[in-house]
Write an enzyme that holds these catalytic residues in place. Structure first.
Site, PDB file in Angstrom:
ATOM      1  N   CYS A 107       0.844  -1.187   0.000  1.00 14.79           N
ATOM      2  CA  CYS A 107       0.000   0.000   0.000  1.00 14.79           C
ATOM      3  C   CYS A 107       0.876   1.232   0.000  1.00 14.79           C
ATOM      4  O   CYS A 107       1.989   1.217   0.521  1.00 14.79           O
ATOM      5  CB  CYS A 107      -0.918   0.027   1.218  1.00 14.79           C
ATOM      6  N   GLY A 108       0.345   2.302  -0.550  1.00 12.84           N
ATOM      7  CA  GLY A 108       1.140   3.517  -0.693  1.00 12.84           C
ATOM      8  C   GLY A 108       0.992   4.438   0.484  1.00 12.84           C
ATOM      9  O   GLY A 108       0.290   5.442   0.401  1.00 12.84           O
TER      10      GLY A 108
END
Length: 281
Positions: A121-122
């Site tokens: 995930c960013g």
């Protein structure tokens, strides 16, 4: 000394098919950490990010990350190289990139913390739209005009260019397309945001920013950090195979971007910027 990591890693597996089992080798997408360091002419240095990534195009990843987060522009970079600092064990040198700046390390609030990111995930994106408003302007209307037929061709063109995905089945991709649907560049990574950083970094180092007449196509969902990175690169249109998040849609609408989701076969949903898409009927 550990050899330079590649984008794939061989592994022995047991494959089950019905009641039959067989042992064979398989190709896995490599996932290793990359530390991004800044150094200045006065000798100062600072680690600004540690991200889990697929090795390959590491210099582009560093440049794209720094540009997307508003930390360092392409013109501020003097050189990028793998780190050879004495404090670094030899086996880690291909997992550490040093970005040598032309001037001092900027005194930015974002540098008061390290960006510890994962490939899943960013979490490296700015905390809110408020932070983005301080450094980015709306995308100009420009001349980009798309048709449904051009959009429908993007997923297959992107998939056809995913060489490492073909071996492993485990990588995300980001593709840059012209207004006519021609593939300009593609990058792969275990992380969606890393694939975009590599692509933007390639454009930044080649002096091609802003990408005002291009379309970004991503193989997964359209999240806030994907839209943030596209906006920083001046990309007016983003297409995704899967769904966008609510904040991605909000960002696209506020900054005048076109956002297309669920682009599969001959269907899609247009969440923002529908004026750039004209019907051929």
């Amino acid at each position: 000394m550990k050899s330079r990591p590649g984008p794939t890693t061989r592994a022995r597996i047991r494959e089950l098919s019905g009641s039959v089992a067989r042992d064979r080798r398989d190709d896995l997408a490599t996932e290793e950490p990359l530390e991004i360091r800044l150094t200045a002419p006065d000798g100062a240095r600072k680690t600004v990010a540690i991200t889990m990534r697929t090795p390959g195009h590491d210099f582009e990843l560093a440049a794209g990350f720094l540009h997307g987060e508003g930390l360092v522009g392409p013109g501020d970079i003097g050189a990028i190289a793998y780190c050879t600092d004495e404090d670094l064990p030899p086996e880690a040198r291909y997992n550490t990139v040093t970005v040598r700046l032309r001037g001092p390390i900027p005194d930015l609030p974002a540098l008061d913390r390290h960006f510890l990111t994962s490939s899943a995930c960013g979490v490296c994106g700015s905390a809110s739209l408020d932070a983005l408003r301080d450094r980015c302007r709306a995308v100009p209307r420009g001349r980009l005009e798309l048709t449904p037929e051009i959009l429908y061709g993007l997923p297959d063109a992107l998939r056809g260019a995913q060489g490492v995905f073909g071996k492993t089945g485990g990588l995300h991709a980001a593709g840059l397309f012209s207004a006519t649907g021609r593939l300009v560049g593609v990058r792969e990574d275990v992380g969606r945001h890393n694939a975009v950083d590599k692509l933007v970094g390639w454009a930044a180092l080649a002096g091609r920013l802003p990408l005002a007449e291009h379309v970004l196509m991503v193989s997964g969902r359209a999240s806030y950090e994907i839209m943030q990175k596209a906006l920083a690169a001046g990309i007016p249109a983003v297409c995704a195979v899967s769904a966008p998040s609510s904040l991605a849609v909000e960002l696209a609408r506020e900054f005048g971007m076109t956002l297309v989701g669920f682009l599969r076969g001959e269907r899609c949903n247009v969440y923002a910027g529908r004026d750039r898409i004209r019907s051929t009927e």
